[in-house]
Write a protein that holds these residues in place. Sequence first.
Motif, PDB file in Angstrom:
ATOM      1  N   MET A 132       0.836  -1.215   0.000  1.00  0.00           N
ATOM      2  CA  MET A 132       0.000   0.000   0.000  1.00  0.00           C
ATOM      3  C   MET A 132       0.864   1.256   0.000  1.00  0.00           C
ATOM      4  O   MET A 132       0.380   2.345   0.254  1.00  0.00           O
ATOM      5  N   GLN A 133       2.138   1.100  -0.350  1.00  0.00           N
ATOM      6  CA  GLN A 133       3.073   2.202  -0.143  1.00  0.00           C
ATOM      7  C   GLN A 133       2.975   3.337  -1.162  1.00  0.00           C
ATOM      8  O   GLN A 133       3.676   4.323  -1.042  1.00  0.00           O
ATOM      9  N   THR A 134       2.083   3.184  -2.142  1.00  0.00           N
ATOM     10  CA  THR A 134       1.881   4.279  -3.091  1.00  0.00           C
ATOM     11  C   THR A 134       0.464   4.835  -2.997  1.00  0.00           C
ATOM     12  O   THR A 134      -0.046   5.400  -3.952  1.00  0.00           O
ATOM     13  N   THR A 135      -0.131   4.694  -1.831  1.00  0.00           N
ATOM     14  CA  THR A 135      -1.416   5.345  -1.555  1.00  0.00           C
ATOM     15  C   THR A 135      -1.206   6.849  -1.384  1.00  0.00           C
ATOM     16  O   THR A 135      -0.109   7.291  -1.027  1.00  0.00           O
ATOM     17  N   ASN A 136      -2.275   7.615  -1.594  1.00  0.00           N
ATOM     18  CA  ASN A 136      -2.257   9.060  -1.330  1.00  0.00           C
ATOM     19  C   ASN A 136      -2.813   9.387   0.058  1.00  0.00           C
ATOM     20  O   ASN A 136      -2.908  10.565   0.405  1.00  0.00           O
ATOM     21  N   ASP A 137      -3.205   8.387   0.812  1.00  0.00           N
ATOM     22  CA  ASP A 137      -4.010   8.641   2.011  1.00  0.00           C
ATOM     23  C   ASP A 137      -3.174   9.042   3.212  1.00  0.00           C
ATOM     24  O   ASP A 137      -1.952   8.880   3.236  1.00  0.00           O
ATOM     25  N   MET A 138      -3.868   9.576   4.190  1.00  0.00           N
ATOM     26  CA  MET A 138      -3.245  10.052   5.415  1.00  0.00           C
ATOM     27  C   MET A 138      -3.125   8.877   6.396  1.00  0.00           C
ATOM     28  O   MET A 138      -4.069   8.081   6.510  1.00  0.00           O
ATOM     29  N   PHE A 154       2.642  -5.495  -9.235  1.00  0.00           N
ATOM     30  CA  PHE A 154       3.207  -4.147  -9.160  1.00  0.00           C
ATOM     31  C   PHE A 154       2.327  -3.334  -8.219  1.00  0.00           C
ATOM     32  O   PHE A 154       1.402  -3.891  -7.593  1.00  0.00           O
ATOM     33  N   ASN A 155       2.614  -2.058  -8.071  1.00  0.00           N
ATOM     34  CA  ASN A 155       1.819  -1.199  -7.199  1.00  0.00           C
ATOM     35  C   ASN A 155       0.982  -0.227  -8.023  1.00  0.00           C
ATOM     36  O   ASN A 155       1.308   0.068  -9.168  1.00  0.00           O
ATOM     37  N   LEU A 156      -0.067   0.284  -7.386  1.00  0.00           N
ATOM     38  CA  LEU A 156      -0.943   1.256  -8.040  1.00  0.00           C
ATOM     39  C   LEU A 156      -0.901   2.586  -7.302  1.00  0.00           C
ATOM     40  O   LEU A 156      -0.706   2.632  -6.097  1.00  0.00           O
ATOM     41  N   ASN A 157      -1.075   3.659  -8.056  1.00  0.00           N
ATOM     42  CA  ASN A 157      -1.435   4.936  -7.467  1.00  0.00           C
ATOM     43  C   ASN A 157      -2.799   5.317  -8.029  1.00  0.00           C
ATOM     44  O   ASN A 157      -2.913   5.695  -9.196  1.00  0.00           O
ATOM     45  N   ALA A 158      -3.821   5.159  -7.196  1.00  0.00           N
ATOM     46  CA  ALA A 158      -5.185   5.495  -7.621  1.00  0.00           C
ATOM     47  C   ALA A 158      -5.355   7.007  -7.623  1.00  0.00           C
ATOM     48  O   ALA A 158      -4.571   7.727  -7.001  1.00  0.00           O
ATOM     49  N   HIS A 159      -6.378   7.501  -8.306  1.00  0.00           N
ATOM     50  CA  HIS A 159      -6.620   8.953  -8.425  1.00  0.00           C
ATOM     51  C   HIS A 159      -5.356   9.662  -8.906  1.00  0.00           C
ATOM     52  O   HIS A 159      -5.035  10.750  -8.419  1.00  0.00           O
TER      53      HIS A 159
ATOM     54  N   MET B 138       3.798  10.133   1.197  1.00  0.00           N
ATOM     55  CA  MET B 138       3.545   8.772   0.752  1.00  0.00           C
ATOM     56  C   MET B 138       4.325   7.811   1.665  1.00  0.00           C
ATOM     57  O   MET B 138       5.479   8.084   2.000  1.00  0.00           O
ATOM     58  N   PRO B 139       3.714   6.686   2.047  1.00  0.00           N
ATOM     59  CA  PRO B 139       4.363   5.755   2.989  1.00  0.00           C
ATOM     60  C   PRO B 139       5.431   4.885   2.328  1.00  0.00           C
ATOM     61  O   PRO B 139       5.301   3.669   2.267  1.00  0.00           O
ATOM     62  N   ILE B 140       6.501   5.527   1.861  1.00  0.00           N
ATOM     63  CA  ILE B 140       7.508   4.826   1.044  1.00  0.00           C
ATOM     64  C   ILE B 140       8.354   3.859   1.856  1.00  0.00           C
ATOM     65  O   ILE B 140       8.970   2.962   1.297  1.00  0.00           O
ATOM     66  N   VAL B 141       8.403   4.042   3.163  1.00  0.00           N
ATOM     67  CA  VAL B 141       9.039   3.076   4.069  1.00  0.00           C
ATOM     68  C   VAL B 141       8.125   2.919   5.288  1.00  0.00           C
ATOM     69  O   VAL B 141       7.259   3.762   5.533  1.00  0.00           O
ATOM     70  N   TYR B 142       8.345   1.834   6.053  1.00  0.00           N
ATOM     71  CA  TYR B 142       7.460   1.493   7.178  1.00  0.00           C
ATOM     72  C   TYR B 142       8.133   1.864   8.488  1.00  0.00           C
ATOM     73  O   TYR B 142       9.055   1.171   8.925  1.00  0.00           O
ATOM     74  N   PRO B 143       7.703   2.933   9.134  1.00  0.00           N
ATOM     75  CA  PRO B 143       8.358   3.324  10.384  1.00  0.00           C
ATOM     76  C   PRO B 143       7.937   2.411  11.538  1.00  0.00           C
ATOM     77  O   PRO B 143       6.820   1.892  11.521  1.00  0.00           O
TER      78      PRO B 143
END
Lengths: 235, 235
Positions: A132-138, A154-159, B138-143
């Motif tokens: 989920m590392q390419t999500t835009n969410d908080m 692979f990964n997705l970036n939605a929106h 973006m959560p590019i790494v997991y803290p």
Amino acid sequence: MKNCIIASTSTLPGGEYLEYLLPELSLHFQDCKKILFIPFSRPSGITHEEYTAKVALAFAKINKTVQGLHEYENPEEAIQKAEGIFTGGGNTFLLVTQLYKNKIMDVLAETVKAGTPYLGTSAGSNICGLTMQTTNDMPIVYPPSFQTLGLIPFNLNAHYLDPDDQSKHMGETRETRIKEFHAFNSLPVLGLREGSWLDVKGEKITLKGNLQARLFRQNQEAKELESGSDLSDLK
Amino acid sequence: MKNCIIASTSTLPGGEYLEYLLPELSLHFQDCKKILFIPFSRPSGITHEEYTAKVALAFAKINKTVQGLHEYENPEEAIQKAEGIFTGGGNTFLLVTQLYKNKIMDVLAETVKAGTPYLGTSAGSNICGLTMQTTNDMPIVYPPSFQTLGLIPFNLNAHYLDPDDQSKHMGETRETRIKEFHAFNSLPVLGLREGSWLDVKGEKITLKGNLQARLFRQNQEAKELESGSDLSDLK
């Protein structure tokens, strides 16, 4: 055989919820009377009940009934027995946390890989990638892991959002954020614009909708892909 | 006595890096010859060296030298002995991960609470709140945790962005994201627009810059705060 529709968004500007996808969904879920809905991502914090009611209203237009996963005593069994599954959008951190908390991340992946028709929109699509590392969410809650279903390699970036040349905002563009991801991760990332979706049939992955999608690979220039592109070999 | 400048952004449109803040920084760091720079958040994935060189260029204009924390054998000692500290912007997930990995989250908090002058911009400001859960990154790494320095008793949203009425994008607005945070968390969140900063002197927290800031509290309507507002009682 996998059978998934993985959509960037549930809703297009001026349209009703799921409206633009209904002709596709009518075919996709043609053998299902009842759809199991996973409401965990709770957009704007709405309740599971409200969210499920909204989804039921949309699916009623193609004569499907909807039941929320939160209504089942045994969510694992509910997934295994589902005729078709839909995971809606909202907050990806919350969705992933709840899937782990309910111990259903693995069974959901296995069930969809075994052929139960699946629809994801937005957060429900983000989880179809490897992480989920390419999500835009908080990051409103702390998930036990960023690993997700891995229905596609692979990964997705939605929106996915193109840079706005007129903007004076100094925050990072989406492309910059994805580049930061690629400073630490080698997975390809597909930026799916609103109105695009992936159609997954077995190992065949096809870009659908009217728009191009933007493909980001580590150490390569980003690339536009035409609708209809075959992404089966992307990994 | 705490002595911090916590800024939404490093750079304003058309301006140089840190330019708009230099008059403030000249005063803020008046007793420091050398600034310790924490380059861990690596905007656009640039190296620690490149990032430190960029910061050194800006601080040279007010006759300060800069050394990157990555250059020290013992980062804990470097923080304790620093005359002044600056944490730059970039990716908050990466920054927090590196602070934990280097075992310096606690010592950084203690040192700044004890009075070492601190500057944060963007990600370097997000970590001044109680948690990093209202970052835009973006959560590019997991803290290992979302807990941060707690120099102020609430959370920040740096680069706060008002909704764009003209936009046809269906992704969540910043306000919606913060509402989702408040579905699960009770901390106040201050949306700091680009050009605003917090001035922290001991327990006194003042909003500075030309703009209003937007305050979000759980179960309350968002509220605009004027520049000069005293936020010392916000928690």
